[in-house]
Design an enzyme around this catalytic site. Structure first.
Site, mmCIF file in Angstrom:
data_model
loop_
_atom_site.group_PDB
_atom_site.id
_atom_site.type_symbol
_atom_site.label_atom_id
_atom_site.label_comp_id
_atom_site.label_asym_id
_atom_site.label_seq_id
_atom_site.Cartn_x
_atom_site.Cartn_y
_atom_site.Cartn_z
ATOM 1 N N CYS A 1 -25.917 -12.451 -20.717
ATOM 2 C CA CYS A 1 -25.215 -13.898 -20.484
ATOM 3 C C CYS A 1 -26.528 -14.108 -18.927
ATOM 4 C CB CYS A 1 -24.202 -14.153 -20.027
ATOM 5 S SG CYS A 1 -23.426 -13.169 -18.391
ATOM 6 N N GLY B 1 0.629 -1.216 -0.056
ATOM 7 C CA GLY B 1 -0.082 -0.010 -0.054
ATOM 8 C C GLY B 1 0.773 1.206 -0.187
#
Lengths: 261, 227, 336
Positions: free
Chosen positions: C243, C31
């Site tokens: 889908c 981070g």
């Protein structure tokens, strides 16, 4: 504990300053300043521009590092603290009210967000609580509740200054630094702010160090007074005693220079 | 309660070549609990100077100045602050307050500073203002807009709000009408009755005769060189 | 068919080493934004120069590369970056998430769960999550150093105060391993839960801002929130019209001028895979011939201009490129 009890029972100063000196090269910022500040006390620092009062304040508040001297807050050596500790202190136990509210506010953040920031900085994570506290503080500094989501840029100068005070006091600090808090405000707005500050100092038992060149402000606000000239403290004592019976030549000049109305 | 021994005072005027002006020497007096002592002497003899020294407003040059257990002549500022808050009241001739603050708050402030609950403090302030005939419609206004007599009465109300064990009164009855003068004198008598030690300046001879137990002429304290 | 005029993957070896050092440091300090000497790349800033440099430093000849832009493999940016590495590194490419070893992405995390051994490279426009609140870089660095993150919550507070809820829907700030607050790049907050506990390595590259940061596999990643306004990974309340997927991130596509619209998976590979397995959505069975996969006109996560360009129009989709890297329609030199 009432303020009176705090003042009389505590024999330990909240802030102890010894021999504080800050130089800018050959020039003296402030030299050999020593004083104790007790809980509930308001200390005024007066002097003309360049007298070192602002340098002293920024050294005390940790914005500048002094060359010599010691600062003890609540028994802890401030200058020996890590920056993390010191910044934490300045977000919790300390507060700093700038002369220009724009320096002390986030102009792009709502009034509520400005007040809530210090709470969030110390870990508050409940939106409802934060907002409730912010609303409470806006009320205490006489800002209408329906302005909580407005940005400070939409506020008058006096309101901005009151918002800055609310933002600073929301975490319940014990020591407040103020740099010309009434400077740049209309006289009527100044009076309102002085009244507010007096009430907050009294009700919260705050210790305050207030730097100003306005002797009328310190007379009404400060218990004790320090007069600075060329970086040195030339006289200190009870505010009304220093103003009414000044001992040092410079203080006599300063007091006699004030225009009477 | 108040004990002054060999007190002296001089002013040094740095802006006038450092001239030193002795204004008082060898001052001595005592005020016991429940006693009222009046200071006399001509204008400029040093009555107000002495009062201000007792209050810590003027620095003493030498001597002892005991109020209760504290020597004001050598005390730390914060000790004097505590003394003024709890022990020693002062009704000066001038009202000095933050502008814009309502009269009721001005009068209640000494009690609030002592931690008295706000409603009790305001109740006490209201009863004093009522007694001193300040119309209730004025209570929410700042006394800075009042007449001289009204300001003086607000000042007195403020000075009597807290039951100080020692009180300094500088011309408390000046510029008051007969009715209000009577109220102030009875306030003084009540303070004496509860044991307050009072040191005052009264030009009003009838008032002086009525409330003072003893008189002290400050002319006796004028330094010999200057006499 | 590697272009021999270039070093492998375009960047010289020294530069790649420099970037790898930054990547390794980033992985070591999850981070944390590691500065690196970002190079000029043959594409403009904002087109993924940071991600491309990170990808270049990671690629080995055996890799199989997938590039997506807003989830789609066939948008301009994705196609040109894929071709860039085909040409300069000669690596194999794929559109199948499961087959890729390195995936460079802009604004999405693939729906198909990632596996150990995969590397996901994010293109990052502004790496500093505190930037919009605190413009001074010196101050934001200090804030990271001292973990002064109250300001992040001020941003969320302002959201709730203004909109009644946390309206931040993409680039939603996270705290990594309980330490650094990180901008996950402009992925929709729907993708935030996939950041944490992920077996793949996740690398973030910001070219213009010259920062690289990383999430090592299985990192603990928390989305910032309030106790009384908890984080929610939201998406459009529809199923995919092609889908039928109910749990994938959807793009809204305007289909005509009469207000007609459809919702389709933003992840084209995921959607195609489901359709290949026989899944059908609301519109796919009606014989309406939707384009192979309509490109989004407005992504929920703030679509950018280049994503709106239709890929099937080579003229429209040709952004100014250096080094002859234009898109040439189909994919002739594709899997060479």
């Amino acid at each position: 504990m009432t303020l009176m009890e705090r003042m009389t029972m505590t024999d330990q100063p909240l802030l102890r300053v010894e021999g504080l000196t800050k130089r800018y090269g050959q020039r003296i910022g402030c030299a050999d300043v020593s004083f104790d500040l007790y809980p509930g006390e308001v200390l005024g620092i007066v002097g003309e521009s360049g007298s070192g009062k602002s340098t002293l304040l920024s050294c005390l508040a940790g914005h500048q590092r002094p060359d010599l001297g010691r600062i003890a807050y609540d028994g802890r050596d401030v200058l020996a603290m890590s920056e993390t500790e010191r910044r934490r202190l300045s977000r919790t136990d300390w507060a700093y009210v700038h002369q220009n509210p724009r320096d002390g506010l986030r102009m792009g953040v709502s009034a509520g967000g400005n007040v809530g920031e210090r709470l969030m900085a110390v870990g508050a994570r409940h939106y409802g609580d934060i907002r409730g506290k912010a609303a409470d503080w806006l009320g205490r500094v006489e800002i209408a509740a329906d302005r909580i989501d407005d940005r400070p840029s939409a506020f008058s100068g006096g309101m901005q200054q009151r918002l800055q005070i609310a933002r600073n006091l929301v975490t319940g600090p014990r020591l407040v630094f103020m740099d010309e808090p009434t400077g740049g405000l209309d006289v009527s707005v100044q009076a309102r702010l002085l009244d507010l500050l007096r009430g907050l100092v009294r009700d919260l038992g705050l210790s305050v160090i207030i730097v100003t060149h306005d002797l009328a402000v310190v007379r009404l606000l400060a218990h004790r007074l320090m007069v600075m000239k060329s970086g040195r403290v030339v006289e200190q004592g009870l505010t009304d005693q220093v103003l009414d019976d000044p001992q040092h030549a410079y203080t006599q000049l300063l007091v006699s220079s004030v225009l009477q109305v | 309660m108040i004990r002054i021994e060999n007190l002296s005072k001089s002013f040094t005027l740095h802006n006038q070549g450092g001239a030193v002006i002795p204004v008082m020497a060898g001052a001595a007096l005592t005020v016991g609990p429940g006693e009222c002592v009046g200071l006399t002497g001509q204008s400029g003899a040093g009555k107000s100077t002495l009062m201000r020294m007792v209050y810590g407003n003027y620095l003493a040059a030498g001597g002892r100045l005991m109020v209760g257990d504290l020597d004001v002549a050598t005390a730390e500022p914060r000790q004097i602050i505590a003394l003024r808050r709890q022990t020693l009241g002062y009704v000066s001739q001038f009202l000095r307050v933050v502008p814009r603050v309502p009269t009721l708050e001005v009068v209640a402030e000494p009690l609030l500073a002592l931690g008295t609950p706000a409603d009790q403090a305001r109740e006490r302030a209201a009863s004093l203002l009522r007694r001193l005939n300040i119309p209730e419609r004025l209570w929410s206004l700042s006394p800075t807009t009042f007449s001289g007599g009204e300001q003086q009465r607000v000042n007195i109300a403020r000075g009597f709000a807290h039951a100080y064990p020692a009180l300094l009164l500088d011309e408390p009855t000046a510029s008051l009408d007969a009715a209000n003068r009577e109220v102030v004198l009875s306030l003084i008598e009540e303070a004496k009755a509860r044991g307050a030690a009072i040191l005052g300046i009264f030009h009003d001879e009838a008032a002086r005769a009525r409330v003072c137990d003893r008189l002290v002429d400050v002319t006796e304290f004028t330094p010999k060189a200057a006499a | 068919m590697t272009d021999q005029a270039y070093n492998f993957a375009y960047l010289d070896e020294q530069t790649k080493r420099m970037i790898r050092r930054a990547i390794l440091k980033g992985i070591a300090v999850p981070g944390y934004q590691v500065p690196f000497a970002s190079r000029e790349m043959p594409m403009p800033y904002g087109w993924g120069t940071g991600g491309v440099q990170v990808t270049a430093a990671c690629l080995v000849p055996e890799d199989r590369l997938k590039v997506i832009d807003q989830g789609a493999d066939d948008t301009t940016n994705a196609v040109s970056i894929r071709r860039f590495f085909q040409r300069t590194a000669g690596v194999a490419t794929t559109e199948a998430t499961a087959e890729a070893t390195v995936i460079q992405t802009r604004h999405r995390i693939p729906e198909t769960p990632l596996k150990a051994g995969q590397i996901l490279v994010y293109q990052v426009p502004i790496p500093e999550p505190l930037r919009f609140l605190e413009p001074r870089e010196t101050e934001t660095r200090k804030m990271h150093e001292l973990e002064e993150y109250g300001l992040m919550h001020v941003k969320l507070y302002e959201d709730i105060a203004r909109h009644g809820q946390i309206a931040t829907s993409y680039a939603y700030p996270v705290k990594v391993e309980g330490r650094y607050v990180m901008d996950p790049s402009p992925i929709p907050k729907f993708d935030n839960p996939k950041l944490g506990n992920n077996p793949a390595i996740q690398l973030f590259g910001a070219g213009r801002e010259q920062r690289i940061y990383a999430l090592p596999p299985w990192s603990r990643v928390e989305s910032l929130d309030f106790d009384d306004h908890p984080f929610e990974a939201s998406k459009a309340a529809h199923d995919c019209d092609l889908c039928g997927a109910g749990h994938s991130y959807l793009d809204e596509v305007i289909t005509d001028d009469a207000g007609g619209r459809m919702f389709v998976c933003s992840d084209t590979d995921f959607c195609a895979g489901r359709r290949a397995k026989g899944h059908r959505g609301r519109l796919s069975s009606e014989g309406v011939a939707p384009p192979p996969h309509p490109s989004p006109t407005r992504g929920e996560g703030g679509a950018s201009l280049d994503a709106m360009v239709h890929v099937n129009d080579p003229l429209a989709s040709s952004p100014p490129r250096g080094e002859g890297m234009g898109v040439g329609g189909a994919d002739p030199e594709g899997t060479a």
